[in-house]
Scaffold this motif. Structure first.
Motif, mmCIF file in Angstrom:
data_model
loop_
_atom_site.group_PDB
_atom_site.id
_atom_site.type_symbol
_atom_site.label_atom_id
_atom_site.label_comp_id
_atom_site.label_asym_id
_atom_site.label_seq_id
_atom_site.Cartn_x
_atom_site.Cartn_y
_atom_site.Cartn_z
ATOM 1 N N PHE A 1 40.664 61.409 45.287
ATOM 2 C CA PHE A 1 41.441 61.217 46.661
ATOM 3 C C PHE A 1 42.773 61.409 47.301
ATOM 4 C CE2 PHE A 1 44.259 57.982 50.180
ATOM 5 C CZ PHE A 1 44.046 58.514 51.003
ATOM 6 N N ALA A 2 43.450 60.543 46.129
ATOM 7 C CA ALA A 2 45.641 60.776 45.627
ATOM 8 C C ALA A 2 45.519 60.036 44.174
ATOM 9 C CB ALA A 2 46.483 59.967 47.067
ATOM 10 N N SER A 3 46.928 60.199 43.785
ATOM 11 C CA SER A 3 47.205 59.360 42.541
ATOM 12 C C SER A 3 46.847 58.371 42.986
ATOM 13 C CB SER A 3 48.652 59.203 42.847
ATOM 14 O OG SER A 3 49.563 59.066 43.400
ATOM 15 N N LEU A 4 47.379 57.154 41.708
ATOM 16 C CA LEU A 4 46.890 56.105 42.308
ATOM 17 C C LEU A 4 48.383 55.140 42.689
ATOM 18 C CD1 LEU A 4 45.676 55.122 38.208
ATOM 19 C CD2 LEU A 4 44.896 55.278 40.615
ATOM 20 N N ASP A 5 49.390 55.395 42.526
ATOM 21 C CA ASP A 5 50.324 55.613 43.050
ATOM 22 C C ASP A 5 50.765 55.692 45.173
ATOM 23 O OD1 ASP A 5 53.380 54.400 43.592
ATOM 24 O OD2 ASP A 5 53.599 56.112 43.344
ATOM 25 N N ASP A 6 50.420 56.851 45.444
ATOM 26 C CA ASP A 6 49.791 57.174 47.035
ATOM 27 C C ASP A 6 48.867 56.592 47.153
ATOM 28 O OD1 ASP A 6 51.753 59.332 46.674
ATOM 29 O OD2 ASP A 6 50.297 60.892 46.639
ATOM 30 N N MET A 7 47.380 55.880 46.663
ATOM 31 C CA MET A 7 46.148 54.976 46.858
ATOM 32 C C MET A 7 46.778 53.625 47.285
ATOM 33 S SD MET A 7 43.413 54.222 44.806
ATOM 34 C CE MET A 7 41.958 52.828 45.512
ATOM 35 N N VAL A 8 47.923 53.504 46.324
ATOM 36 C CA VAL A 8 48.637 51.713 46.627
ATOM 37 C C VAL A 8 49.513 51.623 47.681
ATOM 38 C CG1 VAL A 8 49.576 50.113 45.506
ATOM 39 C CG2 VAL A 8 48.227 51.183 44.308
ATOM 40 N N SER A 9 50.231 52.418 47.763
ATOM 41 C CA SER A 9 51.384 52.503 48.966
ATOM 42 C C SER A 9 50.604 52.994 50.148
ATOM 43 C CB SER A 9 52.072 53.497 49.019
ATOM 44 O OG SER A 9 51.788 54.767 48.592
ATOM 45 N N GLY A 10 49.824 54.145 50.285
ATOM 46 C CA GLY A 10 49.274 54.034 51.574
ATOM 47 C C GLY A 10 47.898 52.951 52.074
ATOM 48 N N CYS A 11 46.983 52.511 50.680
ATOM 49 C CA CYS A 11 45.533 51.960 51.431
ATOM 50 C C CYS A 11 46.272 50.295 51.142
ATOM 51 C CB CYS A 11 44.829 52.046 50.408
ATOM 52 S SG CYS A 11 44.479 53.915 50.413
ATOM 53 N N ARG A 12 47.100 49.553 50.520
ATOM 54 C CA ARG A 12 47.398 48.139 50.423
ATOM 55 C C ARG A 12 47.549 47.684 51.599
ATOM 56 N NH1 ARG A 12 52.856 47.177 47.866
ATOM 57 N NH2 ARG A 12 52.150 45.059 47.901
ATOM 58 N N HIS A 13 47.445 47.670 52.908
ATOM 59 C CA HIS A 13 47.553 46.898 54.124
ATOM 60 C C HIS A 13 46.025 47.350 54.859
ATOM 61 C CE1 HIS A 13 46.835 51.517 55.215
ATOM 62 N NE2 HIS A 13 46.426 50.954 56.520
ATOM 63 N N LEU A 14 44.388 47.505 53.445
ATOM 64 C CA LEU A 14 43.609 47.370 53.795
ATOM 65 C C LEU A 14 43.335 46.428 52.934
ATOM 66 C CD1 LEU A 14 42.301 51.066 54.019
ATOM 67 C CD2 LEU A 14 42.685 49.579 56.270
ATOM 68 N N LEU A 15 43.622 46.246 51.707
ATOM 69 C CA LEU A 15 42.908 44.973 51.075
ATOM 70 C C LEU A 15 42.790 43.650 51.634
ATOM 71 C CD1 LEU A 15 43.921 45.924 47.043
ATOM 72 C CD2 LEU A 15 41.849 46.038 48.181
ATOM 73 N N ALA A 16 41.869 43.141 51.358
ATOM 74 C CA ALA A 16 42.057 41.416 51.109
ATOM 75 C C ALA A 16 42.453 40.813 49.718
ATOM 76 C CB ALA A 16 40.326 41.131 51.343
ATOM 77 N N PRO A 17 42.465 39.460 50.357
ATOM 78 C CA PRO A 17 43.244 38.925 49.289
ATOM 79 C C PRO A 17 42.690 39.027 47.773
ATOM 80 C CG PRO A 17 44.034 37.380 51.499
ATOM 81 C CD PRO A 17 42.742 38.465 51.372
ATOM 82 N N LYS A 18 42.821 39.078 46.789
ATOM 83 C CA LYS A 18 42.287 39.295 45.891
ATOM 84 C C LYS A 18 41.089 40.488 45.836
ATOM 85 C CE LYS A 18 42.649 34.502 44.739
ATOM 86 N NZ LYS A 18 41.406 33.648 44.715
ATOM 87 N N GLY A 19 41.821 41.158 46.625
ATOM 88 C CA GLY A 19 41.007 42.426 46.868
ATOM 89 C C GLY A 19 41.617 43.450 45.848
ATOM 90 N N GLN A 20 40.409 44.826 45.545
ATOM 91 C CA GLN A 20 40.787 45.923 44.401
ATOM 92 C C GLN A 20 40.870 46.780 44.858
ATOM 93 O OE1 GLN A 20 37.777 45.537 40.560
ATOM 94 N NE2 GLN A 20 38.572 43.138 41.195
ATOM 95 N N PHE A 21 41.890 48.261 44.351
ATOM 96 C CA PHE A 21 41.601 49.207 44.159
ATOM 97 C C PHE A 21 40.677 49.517 43.145
ATOM 98 C CE2 PHE A 21 46.375 48.050 45.507
ATOM 99 C CZ PHE A 21 46.091 48.823 46.673
ATOM 100 N N LEU A 22 39.869 50.698 43.497
ATOM 101 C CA LEU A 22 38.279 51.026 42.628
ATOM 102 C C LEU A 22 39.074 52.853 42.480
ATOM 103 C CD1 LEU A 22 35.485 48.887 43.073
ATOM 104 C CD2 LEU A 22 37.423 49.083 41.598
ATOM 105 N N ALA A 23 39.304 53.188 41.961
ATOM 106 C CA ALA A 23 40.074 54.868 42.208
ATOM 107 C C ALA A 23 39.163 55.091 40.991
ATOM 108 C CB ALA A 23 41.102 55.551 41.476
#
Length: 218
Positions: free
Chosen positions: A149-171
């Motif tokens: 979908f995107a670089s890890l940096d773009d994924m974090v900046s664009g999707c961080r508002h979707l994560l629950a506490p202690k949620g994980q990014f899986l790229a």
């Protein structure tokens, strides 16, 4: 798709799942083949993927998506930039007890996904037509999943508002993403970078699991 071709694909799919050590029922194999058949059919008009041959779709899309199944975390997951439903659809078929949300800004692709949801009866799958930056969910997600979908940096900046506490990014990534990992090192803890072998594909695959260092509030 001819009966002979479908039988061949079904056999290869079953063998691939066995190689991945996934427990897949006959009904799930049939559902995965139904999805593959819909993808091949709609792709002719909607250009959902550059991969044209069903046999190549099986390896490069279905088995590629299923290969990360043992590494999934959480019960509520969102597949960002899902495109034609990868990896979200195969994983929703494999894990009916989990909740999958598929997000994409391309209306042609989300129309296709609504058709897949209806045709396959995937009650655990929701489809959202929106840009990730503007998408707001009533409930946050245990994992934010992406495949090319995107670089890890773009994924974090664009999707961080979707994560629950202690949620994980899986790229899902190809070769070891050394530069991308360095780019997010200040904001994320890298939990793991796992090499993933896809049956029938020689290409390198890795799954990156990350958590935000400053966790969002509950």
């Amino acid at each position: 798709m001819s009966t002979i071709l479908r039988d061949e694909l079904s056999s290869e799919l079953s063998a691939g799942c066995a190689e991945l050590k996934l427990e897949v029922s006959e009904q799930q194999v049939e559902a995965l083949c139904d999805y593959l058949e819909l993808l091949a059919k709609w792709n002719k008009a909607y250009n959902l993927t550059a991969v044209r041959e069903p046999s190549a779709m099986l390896r490069k899309h279905l088995l590629d998506s299923l290969a990360i199944a043992p590494l999934l975390v959480g019960e509520r997951l969102i597949d960002v930039g899902t495109g034609a439903g990868l990896p979200g659809v195969p994983l929703a078929i494999l894990y009916p007890e989990r909740e999958f949300h598929l997000l994409d800004s391309n209306s042609k692709k989300t129309r296709f996904l609504f058709q897949v949801k209806t045709a396959l009866g995937l009650d655990n799958m929701s489809v959202h037509h929106a840009r990730v930056e503007s998408f707001q969910a009533a409930q946050k997600f245990d994992a934010v999943l992406s495949r090319a979908f995107a670089s890890l940096d773009d994924m974090v900046s664009g999707c961080r508002h979707l994560l629950a506490p202690k949620g994980q990014f899986l790229a899902m990534k190809g070769i070891w993403p050394e530069e991308e990992l360095a780019a997010v090192a200040k904001v994320c803890d890298i939990l793991s970078v796992t090499a993933v072998a896809v049956p029938g594909l020689p290409d390198q695959r890795h799954l990156v699991a990350m958590v935000l260092r400053d966790q969002p509030a509950a």
